[in-house]
Design an enzyme around this catalytic site. Sequence first.
Site, PDB file in Angstrom:
ATOM      1  N   GLY A  87      50.077  46.460  42.322  1.00 18.47           N
ATOM      2  CA  GLY A  87      50.936  45.843  43.339  1.00 18.47           C
ATOM      3  C   GLY A  87      50.945  44.329  43.212  1.00 18.47           C
ATOM      4  N   GLY A 118      43.784  40.743  44.512  1.00 21.36           N
ATOM      5  CA  GLY A 118      44.480  41.205  45.714  1.00 21.36           C
ATOM      6  C   GLY A 118      43.799  40.723  46.983  1.00 21.36           C
ATOM      7  N   SER A 119      44.393  41.087  48.111  1.00 20.78           N
ATOM      8  CA  SER A 119      43.895  40.573  49.387  1.00 20.78           C
ATOM      9  C   SER A 119      42.525  41.158  49.734  1.00 20.78           C
ATOM     10  CB  SER A 119      44.907  40.856  50.507  1.00 20.78           C
ATOM     11  OG  SER A 119      45.200  42.229  50.560  1.00 20.78           O
ATOM     12  N   GLU A 172      43.281  44.309  34.802  1.00 18.29           N
ATOM     13  CA  GLU A 172      42.423  45.163  35.638  1.00 18.29           C
ATOM     14  C   GLU A 172      41.974  46.394  34.847  1.00 18.29           C
ATOM     15  OE1 GLU A 172      44.345  43.972  39.978  1.00 18.29           O
ATOM     16  OE2 GLU A 172      45.051  45.762  38.971  1.00 18.29           O
TER      17      GLU A 172
HETATM   18  C1  5RP Z   1      46.623  44.080  42.012  1.00 19.47           C
HETATM   19  C2  5RP Z   1      46.145  45.388  42.520  1.00 19.47           C
HETATM   20  C3  5RP Z   1      45.507  45.420  43.865  1.00 19.47           C
HETATM   21  O1  5RP Z   1      44.258  45.992  43.757  1.00 19.47           O
HETATM   22  C4  5RP Z   1      46.338  46.260  44.789  1.00 19.47           C
HETATM   23  O2  5RP Z   1      47.667  45.759  44.782  1.00 19.47           O
HETATM   24  C5  5RP Z   1      45.772  46.237  46.210  1.00 19.47           C
HETATM   25  O3  5RP Z   1      45.964  44.980  46.778  1.00 19.47           O
HETATM   26  P1  5RP Z   1      45.470  44.610  48.227  1.00 19.47           P
HETATM   27  O4  5RP Z   1      43.976  44.553  48.196  1.00 19.47           O
HETATM   28  O5  5RP Z   1      46.128  43.261  48.479  1.00 19.47           O
HETATM   29  O6  5RP Z   1      45.980  45.653  49.189  1.00 19.47           O
HETATM   30  O7  5RP Z   1      46.218  46.396  41.864  1.00 19.47           O
HETATM   31  O8  5RP Z   1      47.285  44.200  40.781  1.00 19.47           O
END
Ligand code: 5RP
Length: 225
Positions: free
Chosen positions: A96, A29-30, A103
């Site tokens: 997300g 993720g970002s 994970e």
């Molecule tokens: C990916 C995830 C990410 O941790 C989650 O979506 C948060 O993302 P971001 O750091 O872009 O807000 O679960 O599968």
Amino acid sequence: MDQAEKKRRVARAVAEFIEPGIRLGVGTGSTVNFLIDEIAPLRDRISHIVASSRATEERLRAAGFEVSDLPPTGDLDLYIDGADEANKHFHLIKGGGGALTREKVLAAAARRFVCIIDDSKWVAVLGRFPLPVEIIPMAQAYVSRQLVRSRGQPILRKDFLTDNGNAILDVHNLVITNPPEMETRLNQIPGVVSVGIFAQRPADVIMIAGNSGVRRMDRNLSART
Ligand code: 5RP
């Protein structure tokens, strides 16, 4: 302060956990992308690094890391990842970015799980963020019906396949008052690969960035208070 700046700051703060010789798992993720920038100069301290997605693997390689599979013996020392939602019990919604299954494997395989978020992710009750559920594609109709019985509204994530070749249902309008129970129950539905509730294996530490800085919360300490 904008959300990207908060993510950058919490990623910087977590560098304190990178001890010499560490076996590290890296999420997706970002927020984690900022983390990779922060730990790139610490490459020599990390003995073993495992990625939770192809996207993270590519980014780690570009930053000069040699990425490994899970070690054949022993746990990872640490898993660091973001989240879509977190509550005061250190339960999370994740997925997300669609990497929830890998994970979950890395979180389970780590002695310590540190979650890094900005304050927009902090909630009283999980469920405002649509719950990602990874499914075998042929099971879509059946699993969707079961999720509706749990009072959710599943929507197939369009034009998306996970790194495992599966589909994602994003389940809207759930009010997850008992995350461990719902995680267990939804995991039982045939065709479900994994559910984006991280409650059976919650975070051990949450680092949360807000306008006034980065706050650290430890699950063991909060259980005692
Ligand atoms: C990916 C995830 C990410 O941790 C989650 O979506 C948060 O993302 P971001 O750091 O872009 O807000 O679960 O599968």
